[in-house]
Design a protein around this motif. Structure first.
Motif, PDB file in Angstrom:
ATOM      1  N   GLY A 184      63.842  50.722  65.636  1.00 19.45           N
ATOM      2  CA  GLY A 184      64.849  49.882  66.278  1.00 19.45           C
ATOM      3  C   GLY A 184      64.292  49.120  67.467  1.00 19.45           C
ATOM      4  O   GLY A 184      64.632  47.959  67.687  1.00 19.45           O
ATOM      5  N   GLU A 185      63.399  49.772  68.229  1.00 25.88           N
ATOM      6  CA  GLU A 185      62.790  49.122  69.387  1.00 25.88           C
ATOM      7  C   GLU A 185      61.893  47.977  68.943  1.00 25.88           C
ATOM      8  O   GLU A 185      61.923  46.876  69.515  1.00 25.88           O
ATOM      9  CB  GLU A 185      61.989  50.154  70.180  1.00 25.88           C
ATOM     10  N   THR A 262      68.141  47.621  75.769  1.00 23.11           N
ATOM     11  CA  THR A 262      68.651  47.064  74.508  1.00 23.11           C
ATOM     12  C   THR A 262      67.836  47.577  73.334  1.00 23.11           C
ATOM     13  O   THR A 262      68.390  47.973  72.296  1.00 23.11           O
ATOM     14  CB  THR A 262      68.585  45.520  74.544  1.00 23.11           C
ATOM     15  N   GLY A 263      66.509  47.593  73.479  1.00 23.15           N
ATOM     16  CA  GLY A 263      65.656  48.115  72.418  1.00 23.15           C
ATOM     17  C   GLY A 263      65.902  49.593  72.167  1.00 23.15           C
ATOM     18  O   GLY A 263      65.938  50.044  71.017  1.00 23.15           O
ATOM     19  N   SER A 293      77.044  56.655  73.884  1.00 23.55           N
ATOM     20  CA  SER A 293      77.782  56.283  75.093  1.00 23.55           C
ATOM     21  C   SER A 293      76.868  56.276  76.317  1.00 23.55           C
ATOM     22  O   SER A 293      76.954  55.383  77.168  1.00 23.55           O
ATOM     23  CB  SER A 293      78.944  57.260  75.319  1.00 23.55           C
ATOM     24  N   GLU A 294      75.967  57.276  76.374  1.00 17.80           N
ATOM     25  CA  GLU A 294      75.040  57.333  77.500  1.00 17.80           C
ATOM     26  C   GLU A 294      74.138  56.118  77.522  1.00 17.80           C
ATOM     27  O   GLU A 294      73.965  55.468  78.569  1.00 17.80           O
ATOM     28  CB  GLU A 294      74.202  58.607  77.401  1.00 17.80           C
ATOM     29  N   LYS A 295      73.542  55.788  76.343  1.00 19.85           N
ATOM     30  CA  LYS A 295      72.660  54.628  76.267  1.00 19.85           C
ATOM     31  C   LYS A 295      73.430  53.329  76.499  1.00 19.85           C
ATOM     32  O   LYS A 295      72.932  52.395  77.147  1.00 19.85           O
ATOM     33  CB  LYS A 295      71.970  54.573  74.895  1.00 19.85           C
ATOM     34  N   ASN A 296      74.637  53.276  75.962  1.00 20.38           N
ATOM     35  CA  ASN A 296      75.455  52.076  76.133  1.00 20.38           C
ATOM     36  C   ASN A 296      75.828  51.885  77.597  1.00 20.38           C
ATOM     37  O   ASN A 296      75.817  50.759  78.111  1.00 20.38           O
ATOM     38  CB  ASN A 296      76.713  52.197  75.268  1.00 20.38           C
TER      39      ASN A 296
END
Length: 658
Positions: A184-185, A262-263, A293-296
């Motif tokens: 994804g990155e 974002t990555g 949720s944490e990453k967002n």
């Protein structure tokens, strides 16, 4: 020779595995220069764009001065027409009369005007001036329109080239690099970051060039009107530089962190959605949601901070511009009243003051876009600058018989953890070599070394007497067919997926490959036969059917060597029998390396290598190894007659069935 039990490093798939764009401050100047350098192939268009921009700016900045002359004509005509004086009275006589009556201020103001007492507005002259201004604005607009279209083409062409460069770069990167990056990155860099670069270039290049030239042109025109008011207007420049410098200093790291997060979020989403069923089965939805949720939240926080800090430029500049506008109006009004300037000149200067502060504000507002684009560019440049696999050899092998020799081969993924040490092995053409042993013993690594997915630490691997490092990778791999445990099919028809094995394959060749590998049997049960479209997850065919299609693909390639890596580990017994027949047909007259946990699939192998406890402990055929009652025997018995355990650690041949 020995092989360590150290496993191949697990691919870092979690979202916390980033490439580190925000671990250090951006090299803004260097990265921006390199980003602009991408437009070098569009040099001619960039020159034309610059000429059109200069032309538009020149016409835009001289128009207020011309309009000021029209205002003077109208105002002077209105003043002259309102005077009721005897015919033939001159302007100087009117001014002298006003001074004689003690109206010096009014006399000073009228002395600046070009009027004829008793004569009204010359609308013909005003019309000519307005026509000139209209033509100038029209031509300027056309220049900007053409410039915008050419810039759009130049930027999009450059981004297409950048995507092609990144695509080509990915193919030149060693597998070790790709194993160390979350998909994804990496996808975020190839897609999101390049899109952001294009948008930033599109919006900032034209605006910065136009605004910068406008500032220069306006300063020149303001100097022709009033030195005092020009100095007053120039006070805004150091304020702009101070504010912009502070904003850029604080927001550079934030924008880099924004795209890094974002990555990471993309990596977490890709990882979760690719294993959606597994998440459901093990009831991990809450944990996944919590991680998301944490990453967002992290992305939201850093994005908010970046946008907020960079967004401070616009309101500060508007405030400075409004203060400047008030100062120009007040001092300009006093100058008009004292006869130092005409109404038309102050009108023109007010327009210039707006034209001056507006591009400064626009340039300042481009700071966030520019920084965001440069931050994305740095992330893309990191991929482009990543170390590539070793240089390709030249030449080719005229014919491949399939003899493979391992000569004192050593390999490790990390220098401090050797994996394969001093391996010596010779495989004759047409032989089948099976590699068995516990997970992590280096079985898959062995075949990856043959394919040159990784480079040896020392030693050599020879193909028909030629060191594989002397063979171009594409040529080497074109002679090898692979069937992996994870059957990879792309979104397309079954026919297309089989034909992937050979460029330009005919329908007859596809049919023969399908029949030889038992694909033809189940294809006819599908509504669309060979035209059945495999969906993106290949969920409309079974696991065994997917595996058969991959075997048919390898059969169509007609390779000199064949690698089967756990090709039957995830299918049922009946399908396994079909796969065994298909693979037997595929292995015919080919040198084959078979990695298997199910020992029933490799009974007929010419040579079986048994890896255990970090070394090749046994080598031979199926019957000989069973008679030896060693490691292979224990593996075989554990699968077919129950687990085998040692009763006496000192005597490995003493065993008890459980």
């Amino acid at each position: 020779m020995s092989i360590s039990t150290t496993r191949r490093p697990v691919r870092q798939r979690g979202p916390m595995m980033g490439i580190g764009a925000a671990d250090k401050p951006m090299n803004f100047k260097g990265s921006a220069k390199r980003l602009i350098g991408l437009l070098a192939p569009q040099k001619t268009r960039v020159i034309i764009i610059s000429v059109l921009t200069v032309s538009a700016v020149v016409m835009n900045v001289i128009s207020p001065r011309i309009l000021g002359a029209a205002v003077d004509k109208i105002f002077s005509g209105a003043v002259g027409g309102a005077m009721h004086v005897p015919a033939g009275t001159t302007k100087s006589a009117v001014v002298a009369a006003l001074r004689a009556r003690g109206e010096g201020t009014r006399a000073d103001m009228l002395s600046r005007m070009d009027f004829v007492p008793g004569v009204g507005v010359d609308f013909g002259a005003v019309g000519k001036i307005l026509s000139i201004v209209l033509v100038l604005y029209l031509v300027a607009s056309i220049c900007q329109l053409i410039q915008a279209r050419m810039l759009n083409y130049a930027v999009q062409t450059t981004m297409r080239g950048l995507r092609e460069d990144v695509e080509a770069k990915v193919h030149r990167l060693p597998l070790s690099y790709l194993d160390g990056q979350p998909r994804g990155e990496l996808l975020s860099r190839v897609t999101n970051d390049i899109d952001n670069i294009g948008q930033s270039l599109q919006q900032t290049m034209s605006q910065l060039l136009f605004s910068g030239l406008t500032v220069i042109g306006v300063i020149v025109m303001m100097l022709t009107v009033s030195l005092l008011l020009t100095l007053l207007a120039l006070v805004a420049i150091p304020i702009v530089m101070l504010v912009t410098g502070q904003v850029m200093k604080r927001s550079q790291k934030l924008f880099a962190a924004q795209w890094k997060h974002t990555g990471e979020l993309n990596g977490q989403i890709e990882e979760t959605f690719s294993a959606h069923e597994l998440v459901k089965v093990f009831g991990r939805r809450r944990e996944v949601d919590a991680t998301f949720s944490e990453k967002n939240d992290e992305l939201m926080t850093v994005s908010w901070r970046a946008q907020f800090i960079s967004g401070l430029v616009m309101p500060v500049m508007m405030f400075v511009g409004n203060l400047q506008y008030v100062a120009v109006c007040v001092i300009g009004g006093l100058r008009v009243a004292s006869g130092g300037m005409s109404i038309g000149e102050i009108t023109a200067f007010v327009q210039y003051s707006r034209q001056f502060t507006q591009p400064l504000t626009q340039m300042a507002s481009m700071v966030n876009l520019l920084q965001s684009g440069v931050a994305s560019a740095e992330r893309v440049f990191e991929v482009l600058d990543a170390p590539e696999q070793s240089e390709e050899a030249h030449g080719t092998l005229p014919h491949t018989r399939g003899r493979v020799d391992f000569q004192d081969v050593c390999f490790s993924y990390t220098p401090d953890k050797p994996l394969i040490e001093h391996l010596a092995l010779s495989v004759n053409p047409g032989q089948t070599v099976a590699v068995v042993g516990p997970t992590g013993a280096g079985k898959t690594t062995l075949v990856n070394l043959i394919m040159r997915f990784y480079e040896l630490t020392s030693g050599r691997i020879l193909l028909d007497g030629t060191d594989i490092t002397q063979i171009p990778r594409a040529d080497l791999r074109s002679r090898v067919g692979m069937v992996l445990q994870d059957a990879w099919l792309f979104h397309g028809t079954i026919r297309d997926n089989i034909a992937y094995g050979r460029i330009g394959a005919t329908e007859e060749q596809i049919q023969q490959a399908a029949e030889a590998t038992f694909v033809d049997r189940f294809v006819h049960s599908l509504p669309d036969g060979y035209d059945t479209v495999i969906d993106e997850e290949a969920s409309n065919v079974s696991t065994g059917e997917r595996q058969l299609i991959t075997i048919a693909r390898a059969f169509l390639a007609d390779p000199a060597m064949l690698i089967l890596d756990e090709a039957t580990s995830s299918v049922d017994t009946r399908t396994e029998v079909m796969l065994q027949h298909a693979m037997a047909a595929l292995r015919s007259d080919r040198t084959s390396f078979v990695i298997a946990h199910r020992l029933s699939t490799i009974r007929d192998a010419d040579t079986i290598l048994v890896m255990e406890d970090g070394r090749i402990v046994e080598q031979g055929n199926h019957l000989d190894l069973l008679e030896a009652r060693g490691a292979y025997f224990r593996l075989y018995m554990s699968q077919f007659e129950g687990a085998i355990v040692d009763e006496d650690d000192d005597d490995p041949n003493t065993m008890t069935r459980v």
